[in-house]
Each structure stands twice: as C-alpha cells, then as structure tokens.
Design a protein around this motif. Structure first.
Motif, short mmCIF file in Angstrom:
data_model
loop_
_atom_site.label_atom_id
_atom_site.label_comp_id
_atom_site.label_asym_id
_atom_site.label_seq_id
_atom_site.Cartn_x
_atom_site.Cartn_y
_atom_site.Cartn_z
N CYS A 154 0.44 -1.67 -0.36
CA CYS A 154 -0.32 -0.28 -0.06
C CYS A 154 0.64 0.95 -0.56
CB CYS A 154 -1.32 0.15 1.50
SG CYS A 154 -2.06 -1.36 0.46
N GLN A 155 1.45 1.25 1.01
CA GLN A 155 2.99 2.60 0.36
C GLN A 155 3.52 2.17 -0.57
OE1 GLN A 155 3.84 4.30 3.37
NE2 GLN A 155 3.76 5.54 2.22
N GLY A 156 3.81 1.80 -1.51
CA GLY A 156 4.48 1.45 -2.79
C GLY A 156 2.73 2.11 -3.75
N ILE A 157 1.66 1.80 -3.10
CA ILE A 157 0.84 2.21 -4.46
C ILE A 157 1.28 3.73 -3.67
CG2 ILE A 157 -1.58 2.56 -4.40
CD1 ILE A 157 -1.86 -1.10 -3.40
N THR A 198 -5.18 2.22 6.67
CA THR A 198 -4.19 3.16 6.67
C THR A 198 -2.80 4.53 6.65
OG1 THR A 198 -3.92 0.64 8.76
CG2 THR A 198 -2.72 1.85 9.27
N VAL A 199 -2.82 3.47 5.23
CA VAL A 199 -1.72 3.58 4.83
C VAL A 199 -1.94 5.55 3.97
CG1 VAL A 199 0.44 4.13 2.36
CG2 VAL A 199 0.01 1.98 5.10
N ALA A 200 -3.49 4.68 3.55
CA ALA A 200 -4.22 6.58 3.06
C ALA A 200 -5.17 7.71 3.94
CB ALA A 200 -4.88 5.85 1.77
N ALA A 201 -4.80 6.97 4.87
CA ALA A 201 -5.11 8.48 5.92
C ALA A 201 -4.61 9.28 6.23
CB ALA A 201 -5.16 7.14 7.43
N GLY A 202 -5.21 10.59 5.34
CA GLY A 202 -4.39 11.87 5.48
C GLY A 202 -4.00 12.26 4.90
N THR A 203 -3.72 11.79 2.97
CA THR A 203 -3.13 12.01 1.94
C THR A 203 -4.62 12.30 0.93
OG1 THR A 203 -3.67 9.63 0.96
CG2 THR A 203 -1.77 10.18 2.66
#
Lengths: 113, 286
Positions: free
Chosen positions: A7-10, A50-55
């Motif tokens: 997900c970080q990579g995405i 989790t990863v996309a929150a706040g982006t």
C-alpha cells in the motif's frame, strides 16, 4: 503483513503521478492482483485505510480486479487455469506446469479530480 | 554511497545524479504514455499500468548489477523463525573462512543479536532492523552494501526476516534464493506457503537428525515441494551435527564456480572485441 509495504508503494506511485498529471484528490484506485501473487485482498484493503489516511487518496476506494493463475501444461500442450502453484493440470492431473500468468501486482488506473 | 536511490538517510551525498527511483524521484520504469478520459462529474481517469513493486524491482536491478560487475554470489536465505538459519550460517561461515571474501546482511524486526553471532565467526555483518516491516527490501539491502567491505568474487549471504509469506514478493537482487525448512515444522509447509517455495532455487531440509523423534512425513514433504517447485534443488542437512553439510558446501562451490566462469567468459568476450578494435586501428595507421 506485506500488504502495508504494498500500500505504501501504491501511495508513493500515486503521489508521483499526481505531480505529473496535476490532480489533487483520488476517488478510486483500480488494481490488478494475480491469484498467485500471495496477496490477500481483504488485508490489502485494511492496510490501505491506514496508509492512505490523511493523504490525497484518503477517501479513495480500492477496486481489486482478480486475475486467475495461468499455466502451460507441456504434456497436454494446453494453457490451463490454476489456483495455486502446486495445482496439477486440470486435464491430465500431471505436475510440472510452467506458470505463464497470475503473478502480477499492478496499478491499472486512477479516478481523480 | 547512495548511487541507487538518491535518498537522504544517513548517507552523505557528494555527487550529482539524475532522478532515480525512490523518494519522489521518477523511476525509469514509470515512463509511459498516459491516457486521460474526462468524466461527467469533473473526475477523470488516469491510466497508470504500473507494477506496484516497480520501485523495489528497480533497486533490486541496481543491486543485481552491483553483484554481477563484482562477480559476487548473493544468496537470499528465507525460512520460518526457528528453522536454524543462523546456526546454518555460522557453520557455513566457519567452513568458508579463508576460501573467499564473505559477508552477511542480517534482517530482523528487532535486535542486533544475529549480526553479533555472525561477527564471532570473523565474518563482517550488517544488521538491518525492519521495525514493523516483516521482510527485507532491495533498497535496504543496497544501503547495507555500503557498510560492508569489498566482496569481489566472494559470497554475500542475506538472511531475511524469519517469515515464509512476505519475503516471497520482494526481489533483493540475489542470484539465488535458499529456503530452509526444518523437520520440526511439519511436512505441509510447501502447501501452506506456495509462493515462497515456488520462488526458492534450493530447499535445505534442516534438523534431519531429529527425524526419529518426530512425526514428520519426509516423503510427503518432498512430494509437496516437487509439486510446488519441480525445478528446485533439495538437500537434507543437520546444521548442528554437520550431517549433509558437504552436499550444501558442494552446491555453494558449484554456484560460485558457475558465476565466476560466466564473468570470465564476459570479460574474455570484451577483451577479444577490444583486441579486434585495436588490430583494426593499428592496420589503419599503417
């Protein structure tokens, strides 16, 4: 939980793309996930929150297009679908298949504004 | 050294380089035409068609180039926790001592215990703590290389985090993946973790000396492995007693020999081409 790294990579790829394509918000992300890639769709969705929150992709919906595993059976000289690496040929029940598809992890497209 | 990614980290930059993968840089893998389709509600579709692991794969390719140019045999060691990986490594390093340059990159979520165990054998070792991450990635391995001495024509062991799931996806640039499965784990591991078993080039079945005390169906295990990965080499060992270790040593020597021979063939090809060019330019001058 390699889904977090994925997900970080995405997200990194989306942020880089947002600079090139000048978009500020992502509504949807379409992924292509091969059946043999060893990635669990539900775990990916969970990690994505989790990863996309706040982006810029915080509210983006993950659409996962599942792609079947595909292999070549040298005995039958035929292409068949498989669910796992150890599956035998569905025609001759033999092993020794050559994997030809279903290992991909790709970002196909985004819906942005 | 930070030729790979151009990231900050703890490394000093005294050189210029163009945009490279990582940290906002644009990966060469990302250059492709993008189509855009406007939607009726002000949204548009941006086509990407990009591998999620593109960045890791770019770093892995860089590591692979590094290993190839220096004829380094790089092995990615994967297993469950407690398979005896570090004991295997310690004994292997003692055997390799004085034969060729050797170094170890140790991956664990926490502690430097394994790197300390390795250093006792006299082998340089770098510990990578992955924190909450459950696998090594090519970027971390690239940086760890900068902290190791020159390894030209030697062997690099990369001991991955003990986990048979996540490391399967992350190419580190290794020449070969070695999976260690101990007989205390159960013969169905190849069925439970097919992606990792499929990726392995060699499967070491460890703690084979314990077989008489366990209900481990070795034949079933071998069948599961062959069905998941028909091309994998399989060697049965007991790292703590030394049983079967000579076959593992032979395997290592053969892999290194093949790699050195391939490197020599490339260099001789280059030398022949150079000689030809020199001959031609010499004739032109006369």
């Amino acid at each position: 939980m390699h889904e977090l790294s994925l997900c970080q990579g995405i997200l990194d790829a989306i942020v880089a793309e947002s600079r090139r394509q000048a978009f500020r918000r992502v509504r949807g992300v379409q992924l292509e996930i091969g059946a043999l890639a060893g990635v669990d769709g539900e775990a990916l969705r969970y990690a994505w929150e989790t990863v996309a929150a706040g982006t810029l992709a915080a509210t983006a919906v993950l659409e996962i297009v599942a792609v079947p595993g595909v292999a070549w059976c040298p005995a039958c000289r035929a292409t068949i679908n498989i669910g796992e690496y150890y599956d035998p040929c569905s025609r001759c029940h033999g092993h020794g298949l050559k994997i030809s598809g279903g290992e991909q992890l790709r970002i196909r497209q985004l819906e942005v504004e | 050294m930070c030729a790979t990614c151009g990231c900050g980290g703890d490394h000093v930059h005294d050189h210029d380089h163009g945009p490279t993968p990582g940290h906002g840089g644009e990966s060469p893998a990302h250059h492709h035409p993008h189509e855009e389709v406007m939607g009726i509600d002000g949204t548009r579709i941006v086509r990407m068609e990009q591998d999620i692991l593109a960045r890791n794969d770019a770093h892995a390719a860089e590591n692979r180039r590094h290993f190839a140019e220096r004829a380094i045999l790089a092995l990615n060691l994967v297993s469950s926790p407690g398979s005896g990986k570090t004991t295997l490594l310690e004994n292997t390093l003692r055997w390799l001592h004085g034969r060729c340059p050797v170094a170890v990159i140790e991956g664990d979520q926490q502690t430097a215990l394994d790197a300390e165990r390795i250093r006792v054998t006299g082998t340089p070792a770098v510990q990578i703590n992955t924190g909450r991450v459950c696998h090594l990635d090519a970027h971390g391995v690239g940086h760890a290389l900068a902290d190791l001495p020159a390894l030209d024509r030697g062997i690099l062991f990369i001991e991955n985090v003990g986990n048979l799931v996540c490391p399967a996806l992350f190419d580190l640039g290794e020449a070969t993946t070695v999976l260690i499965l101990s007989v205390t784990e159960g013969e169905d591991k190849p069925r439970k973790y097919p992606a990792m078993f499929h990726r392995a080039n060699l499967i070491l079945i460890n703690k084979i000396d314990l077989l008489p005390y366990l209900r481990f169906d070795l034949d079933a295990c071998l069948t599961h492995i062959r069905q998941t990965n028909p091309g994998a080499d399989i060697i049965q060992i007991a790292a703590s007693t030394g049983q079967g270790m000579d076959r593992w040593h032979d395997w290592l020597e053969r892999r290194r020999h093949d790699l050195l021979q391939a490197r020599l063939a490339r260099l001789e090809g280059d030398a022949a081409a150079l000689r030809e060019d020199l001959d031609r330019s010499g004739r032109a001058r006369v």
